[in-house]
Design a protein around this motif. Structure first.
Motif, PDB file in Angstrom:
ATOM      1  N   THR A 146       0.834  -1.204   0.000  1.00  0.00           N
ATOM      2  CA  THR A 146       0.000   0.000   0.000  1.00  0.00           C
ATOM      3  C   THR A 146       0.864   1.249   0.000  1.00  0.00           C
ATOM      4  OG1 THR A 146      -1.699  -1.187   1.235  1.00  0.00           O
ATOM      5  CG2 THR A 146      -1.863   1.207   1.194  1.00  0.00           C
ATOM      6  N   ALA A 147       1.907   1.234   0.830  1.00  0.00           N
ATOM      7  CA  ALA A 147       2.822   2.379   0.878  1.00  0.00           C
ATOM      8  C   ALA A 147       3.541   2.565  -0.445  1.00  0.00           C
ATOM      9  CB  ALA A 147       3.830   2.191   2.013  1.00  0.00           C
ATOM     10  N   ALA A 148       3.854   1.459  -1.122  1.00  0.00           N
ATOM     11  CA  ALA A 148       4.513   1.553  -2.433  1.00  0.00           C
ATOM     12  C   ALA A 148       3.602   2.236  -3.439  1.00  0.00           C
ATOM     13  CB  ALA A 148       4.893   0.160  -2.929  1.00  0.00           C
ATOM     14  N   THR A 149       2.306   1.932  -3.373  1.00  0.00           N
ATOM     15  CA  THR A 149       1.352   2.557  -4.278  1.00  0.00           C
ATOM     16  C   THR A 149       1.159   4.028  -3.948  1.00  0.00           C
ATOM     17  OG1 THR A 149       0.196   0.434  -4.392  1.00  0.00           O
ATOM     18  CG2 THR A 149      -0.961   2.341  -5.264  1.00  0.00           C
ATOM     19  N   ALA A 150       1.039   4.335  -2.646  1.00  0.00           N
ATOM     20  CA  ALA A 150       0.721   5.695  -2.224  1.00  0.00           C
ATOM     21  C   ALA A 150       1.928   6.633  -2.259  1.00  0.00           C
ATOM     22  CB  ALA A 150       0.128   5.682  -0.814  1.00  0.00           C
TER      23      ALA A 150
END
Length: 385
Positions: A146-150
């Motif tokens: 999720t952090a990679a996407t955001a």
């Protein structure tokens, strides 16, 4: 035989595994934001450039189960270090690659490391904590995606827009180095893990028709989800005016909205049931994809569409995993790993289908094509009993 942990693990051991997943996910998701630059600098079409996403995801889907099985008896930290080292080698090679075929080859190497790292990190995280904290430990690892996407993908896209895509790949390689140092310093050399399973045992749940239908739903639904994501630079090219910074803003918005959508979907699944949440999300996704061609002419409209699409796209993930676990709780780890492999396969298919769609009628048709796939996923989803 299982190993034993000789000393209490450092409290930062699980977070560093989450950081490793963030590094791996950043490479996977940032590739979509770099396609316009890869296309222009390496003199290939946007559809051809998209095959770097296909190669990465397909390698993860095909090699992850085999590599995990082959290294199942090894100490977990050794596997994690090997996976991170292979991933690092692939991204350094990508940064130095002079031609597109060599970029593809280098990303296949990176993907082999990524495919091995993610399931190993989840198993290791669950083994480092007491039984009552395992869910949270695994959540820390998966939050890395999720952090990679955001954050990772937008930041990498912005760096590429300003300094070139090779700088982005050096940035990703730098994240891998930090992860490697963290593993050496914080993860115990020996970690107790469950007995190793063979590949046959891992694939045994596929004999259940219901599992097959859930996985088929995941495959078709996420092909629809990633079709516009993979080619987001081309789809929203009129809205961004070719600006990589504006594209990074769209990716950042998508990551934030997706995080909210994923959390809300989990809450709603507990209250109304996973099947209903998936059905509602797919109906929403169909609507968002059908209106997509009408929103690419202006940046404001593009941001509104990203918000609409992002909520539905990310709301499918958690309920689908919950459906699988509910079908066979005793096989939960295997089912979740199979679902992850299918997800990678969907990303690979999105690159292929998108390239064909762009060559046939241009990027603006990707929305309706994805909507048709989402509608098909909805029909499949209703057949799960």
């Amino acid at each position: 035989m299982t190993a034993t942990t000789s000393t209490a693990p450092n409290r930062w051991a699980v977070p560093v595994l989450g950081f490793g997943t963030f590094a791996v996910g950043t490479c996977e998701f940032v590739l979509a934001g770099l396609l316009p630059q890869l296309s222009s600098t390496l003199l290939v079409s946007i559809g051809t450039a998209g095959q770097v996403v296909t190669a990465f995801a397909l390698t993860c889907a095909l090699l992850a189960p085999a590599l995990a099985t082959a290294t199942a008896s090894w100490p977990r930290r050794r596997v994690l270090l090997l996976a991170t080292g292979v991933y690092l080698l692939g991204n350094v090679s990508t940064a130095l690659a002079p031609t597109f075929p060599l970029v593809i080859a280098a990303q296949i190497v990176a993907a082999a490391g990524a495919g091995l790292f993610v399931p190993t990190a989840a198993v290791t995280a669950s083994a480092l904590v007491p039984a009552e904290q395992r869910g949270r430990a695994i959540a820390v690892v998966t939050t890395g995606f999720t952090a990679a996407t955001a954050m990772g993908a937008p930041l990498g896209t912005a760096l590429g827009a300003i300094f070139g895509w090779r700088v982005t790949m050096w940035f990703v390689a730098g994240l891998a180095v930090l992860g490697l140092l963290g593993l050496v310093r914080l993860v115990p050399a020996e970690v107790a893990t469950p007995a190793a399973e063979g590949l046959r045992e891992r694939l045994a749940p596929l004999a259940d028709r219901r599992v097959l239908v859930v996985l088929a739903t995941t495959l078709v639904a996420f092909t629809a989800v990633y079709l516009p994501y993979t080619y987001i630079g081309a789809v929203f090219g009129p809205a961004t005016g070719g600006s990589g910074v504006r594209l990074a803003v769209l990716l950042f918005l998508l990551g934030v909205i997706g995080t909210v959508g994923n959390y809300v979907a989990g809450v709603l699944a507990d209250r109304f049931g996973s099947s209903r949440v998936v059905a509602f999300a797919l109906v929403w996704l169909v609507a968002a994809l059908l209106v997509l061609p009408l929103t690419t002419g202006g940046f404001g409209w593009a941001m509104a569409e990203i918000a609409l699409y992002g909520i539905a796209a990310f709301a499918i993930t958690t309920p689908q995993q919950h459906r699988l676990i509910t079908l066979s709780p005793e096989s939960a780890p295997v089912l979740v790993s199979l679902n992850a492999a299918i997800l990678y396969l969907a990303i690979a298919l999105s690159g292929i289908v998108g390239a064909v769609g762009i060559a046939w009628a241009g990027p603006q048709l990707l929305g309706p094509i994805a909507a048709a796939l989402a509608a098909t996923a909805l029909l499949l989803s209703t057949r799960i009993r």
